[in-house]
Design a protein around this motif. Structure first.
Motif, PDB file in Angstrom:
ATOM      1  N   ARG A  29     -26.665 -22.794  73.529  1.00 53.31           N
ATOM      2  CA  ARG A  29     -27.201 -21.728  72.675  1.00 53.31           C
ATOM      3  C   ARG A  29     -26.633 -20.366  73.079  1.00 53.31           C
ATOM      4  O   ARG A  29     -26.328 -19.531  72.218  1.00 53.31           O
ATOM      5  CB  ARG A  29     -28.723 -21.722  72.767  1.00 53.31           C
ATOM      6  N   ARG A  30     -26.487 -20.150  74.380  1.00 57.83           N
ATOM      7  CA  ARG A  30     -25.964 -18.870  74.853  1.00 57.83           C
ATOM      8  C   ARG A  30     -24.516 -18.679  74.429  1.00 57.83           C
ATOM      9  O   ARG A  30     -24.112 -17.580  74.032  1.00 57.83           O
ATOM     10  CB  ARG A  30     -26.096 -18.788  76.369  1.00 57.83           C
TER      11      ARG A  30
ATOM     12  N   GLN B  14     -18.341 -17.473  80.422  1.00 60.36           N
ATOM     13  CA  GLN B  14     -19.206 -18.620  80.706  1.00 60.36           C
ATOM     14  C   GLN B  14     -20.437 -18.230  81.508  1.00 60.36           C
ATOM     15  O   GLN B  14     -21.470 -18.893  81.433  1.00 60.36           O
ATOM     16  CB  GLN B  14     -18.423 -19.693  81.465  1.00 60.36           C
ATOM     17  N   SER B  15     -20.337 -17.150  82.271  1.00 59.07           N
ATOM     18  CA  SER B  15     -21.449 -16.752  83.145  1.00 59.07           C
ATOM     19  C   SER B  15     -22.327 -15.671  82.527  1.00 59.07           C
ATOM     20  O   SER B  15     -23.225 -15.154  83.180  1.00 59.07           O
ATOM     21  CB  SER B  15     -20.901 -16.248  84.487  1.00 59.07           C
ATOM     22  N   ARG B  16     -22.075 -15.327  81.272  1.00 59.50           N
ATOM     23  CA  ARG B  16     -22.833 -14.231  80.632  1.00 59.50           C
ATOM     24  C   ARG B  16     -23.789 -14.784  79.583  1.00 59.50           C
ATOM     25  O   ARG B  16     -23.471 -15.726  78.867  1.00 59.50           O
ATOM     26  CB  ARG B  16     -21.866 -13.231  79.980  1.00 59.50           C
ATOM     27  N   TRP B  17     -24.972 -14.179  79.508  1.00 53.41           N
ATOM     28  CA  TRP B  17     -25.901 -14.526  78.423  1.00 53.41           C
ATOM     29  C   TRP B  17     -26.739 -13.303  78.056  1.00 53.41           C
ATOM     30  O   TRP B  17     -26.889 -12.360  78.848  1.00 53.41           O
ATOM     31  CB  TRP B  17     -26.804 -15.696  78.819  1.00 53.41           C
ATOM     32  N   LEU B  18     -27.262 -13.343  76.839  1.00 51.47           N
ATOM     33  CA  LEU B  18     -28.060 -12.229  76.316  1.00 51.47           C
ATOM     34  C   LEU B  18     -29.486 -12.335  76.845  1.00 51.47           C
ATOM     35  O   LEU B  18     -30.143 -13.358  76.700  1.00 51.47           O
ATOM     36  CB  LEU B  18     -28.064 -12.264  74.787  1.00 51.47           C
ATOM     37  N   VAL B  19     -29.964 -11.257  77.455  1.00 50.70           N
ATOM     38  CA  VAL B  19     -31.320 -11.201  77.997  1.00 50.70           C
ATOM     39  C   VAL B  19     -32.286 -10.605  76.974  1.00 50.70           C
ATOM     40  O   VAL B  19     -33.384 -11.126  76.755  1.00 50.70           O
ATOM     41  CB  VAL B  19     -31.357 -10.361  79.297  1.00 50.70           C
ATOM     42  N   LYS B  20     -31.852  -9.516  76.330  1.00 51.05           N
ATOM     43  CA  LYS B  20     -32.724  -8.848  75.351  1.00 51.05           C
ATOM     44  C   LYS B  20     -31.875  -7.938  74.482  1.00 51.05           C
ATOM     45  O   LYS B  20     -30.880  -7.375  74.946  1.00 51.05           O
ATOM     46  CB  LYS B  20     -33.804  -8.034  76.073  1.00 51.05           C
ATOM     47  N   SER B  21     -32.261  -7.803  73.209  1.00 48.97           N
ATOM     48  CA  SER B  21     -31.576  -6.865  72.327  1.00 48.97           C
ATOM     49  C   SER B  21     -32.583  -6.264  71.361  1.00 48.97           C
ATOM     50  O   SER B  21     -33.635  -6.851  71.089  1.00 48.97           O
ATOM     51  CB  SER B  21     -30.445  -7.556  71.557  1.00 48.97           C
TER      52      SER B  21
END
Length: 519
Positions: free
Chosen positions: A285-286, A309-316
């Motif tokens: 999903r990320r 690969q090591s990044r994902w969305l925390v909040k927007s």
């Protein structure tokens, strides 16, 4: 399908309840038990075997009459147990331990019964199969038959253990023996969840033949008018519930005993499996989320590659930036503009919103260089819920500051919490004054900083807003996030809160000791 011929289960057809209803009844009982403790302030032990109960026909097989009522019978109610003197010599804690182990067996039988309906009634339906392409069929049902086969052999071994010694039967060793099989089938099944959900929704929206056949199948008494979707999500619900059942067993074992060690190993194996399942689903999903955002985001400042690969969305979300003009005079003019924040685990992007849900990034900073702080400044007019954002090292290599306003207090608190550095792990035994809540209704997160809740979850509250949102940590696994207060009720009794913390600490300590032994 060799597991089906191995041994015919005496439990699986002993109830008219499918797992969906069984699970709901059991969770409601857990909620009522916590409420009762909260109101009384004392933990009731199991009913004494000398107290009158409903009459039992001794000639009935104890396996034939299980789960006849709402959620399954107690171990103490089995005639051979009830009529034995062994029960009189057992402590309440020992009785609780046996009941916890027995529930694992009975619930697995109910789960397998639902799997039979899922496979035989839905997956193997020729009319339904005719409405699907091979790829749709694969995405929709994945390895459901493999899940059923593993459950069949698992229940067979549980029943065999139980029948060999009804008074001192074990279940944790059986769980450990089957853990590799669980991993073999549950990991790919749960990983497929994203494709399964998407395929199901597309079929409902665009395939009228599928809808018509499904409506007929779901109205059949064999599935008790439960939806196909409720059957498809059962494997992940079950593996999560199995971990909690093992946790209940672990809490009731004697500290330092071999039974505690076995329960800890079984619990840890399930915990690792669930973590890997969650990681696989999140990773997919990320990645999709990053690919989608990369197509919507442009840079007017220094560009850097968004997909990693090591990044994902925390909040927007979109906030109102407040800026005071530098015009002369005692009263400075207040200007406002919309700014969209995309907070990732390693960086923050600040953008100007554009048409078509597009964003133009005008500044960014690494996560280690951002700080969010409450602002007590009072402004006339509509601008409430203020907080400051500091970029200590932005895209130009300089320090800059922003003043933001949010529509609600919870939004402000959630942003400050998300912008904070990762918090240290809490010492549960120092949190006796922290509020606790129990979940009354399941909650599915709508945003990345929210906490998924299941009925009967107990959460320690770390922050509360005035507009109905709570931030907390679930005691069973340490997961944190926000959730609406309407889904929960507060636990007011301090003795009950202390007991919940001690039990959670007990499980955590046992797991740490196991990890130390393995390293």
């Amino acid at each position: 399908m060799g597991g089906f011929s191995r041994r015919c289960s005496k439990l699986v057809n002993s109830s008219h309840l499918l797992y969906q209803e069984y699970s709901d009844v059991v969770l409601n009982k857990e909620i009522q038990s916590q409420q009762r403790l909260d109101s009384l302030g004392e933990a009731p032990g199991p009913a004494s075997p000398r107290q009158p109960r409903r009459a039992l026909v001794s000639s009935e097989s104890y396996l034939q009459r299980l789960s006849v009522a709402s959620s399954g019978s107690l171990w103490q109610e089995i005639p051979v147990v009830r009529n034995s003197t062994v029960l009189l010599s057992m402590t309440h804690e020992d009785q609780k331990l046996q009941e916890a182990k027995f529930e694992l067996i009975v619930s697995e039988a109910s789960y397998l019964r639902s799997l039979h309906v899922a496979v035989d009634h839905f997956q193997l339906s020729a009319p339904l199969r005719a409405t699907l392409t091979n790829q749709e069929y694969q995405w929709l049902f994945s390895r459901l038959q493999d899940v059923r086969e593993v459950s069949t052999t698992f229940l067979s071994d549980l029943e065999e253990n139980f029948e060999n010694n009804i008074f001192t039967f074990q279940v944790c060793d059986v769980v450990l023996n089957h853990a590799p099989n669980f991993r073999r089938v549950y990991l790919p099944y749960v990983t497929n969840q994203t494709y399964q959900e998407r395929t199901f929704q597309v079929l409902l929206n665009s395939n009228s033949s599928f809808r018509e056949v499904l409506e007929k199948l779901e109205s059949d008494p064999v599935c008790q008018r439960l939806s196909l979707k409720s059957f498809l999500i059962l494997p992940f619900q079950r593996i999560t519930r199995l971990k909690l059942l093992l946790q209940n067993i672990l809490k009731r074992t004697q500290p330092g005993s071999s039974e505690e060690a076995e329960a800890t190993k079984a619990h840890h194996a399930l915990e690792e499996l669930i973590r890997d399942c969650n990681n696989n689903v999140q990773r997919m999903r990320r990645t999709e989320e990053l690919i989608y955002l990369s197509q919507k985001i442009e840079f007017e400042c220094k560009i850097f590659p968004l997909i990693s690969q090591s990044r994902w969305l925390v909040k927007s979300g979109e906030l109102t930036a407040l800026e005071f003009s530098l015009s002369p005079g005692p009263r400075r003019k207040l200007n406002t503009r919309p700014v969209h924040l995309h907070l990732f685990n390693d960086c923050l992007l600040l953008s100007r919103p554009r048409e078509g849900s597009r964003f133009l990034v005008f500044d960014h900073a690494p996560f280690s260089s951002i700080r969010g702080e409450k602002c007590e400044m009072k402004l006339h007019g509509p601008h409430k819920n203020l907080f400051r954002l500091f970029l200590l090292h932005n895209a130009q290599g300089t320090q800059t500051e922003f003043l933001f306003s949010t529509e609600t207090q919870s939004e402000k608190l959630r942003w400050i919490s998300a912008l904070a550095m990762p918090r240290e792990e809490l010492d549960l035994l120092e949190c006796y004054d922290s509020p606790q809540v129990q979940c009354l209704r399941a909650y599915k997160p709508r945003e990345n900083d929210e906490l998924a809740l299941e009925k009967a979850d107990v959460v320690m509250v770390t922050q509360q807003s005035s507009d109905g949102w709570l931030e907390g940590m679930r005691l069973s696994d340490g997961e944190r996030g926000w959730f609406p207060v309407q889904q929960v009720e507060f636990i007011s009794n301090p003795e009950v809160r202390a007991r919940n913390l001690k039990e959670a600490h007990r499980v955590k300590t046992a797991k740490l000791q196991l990890v130390e032994q393995q390293t």
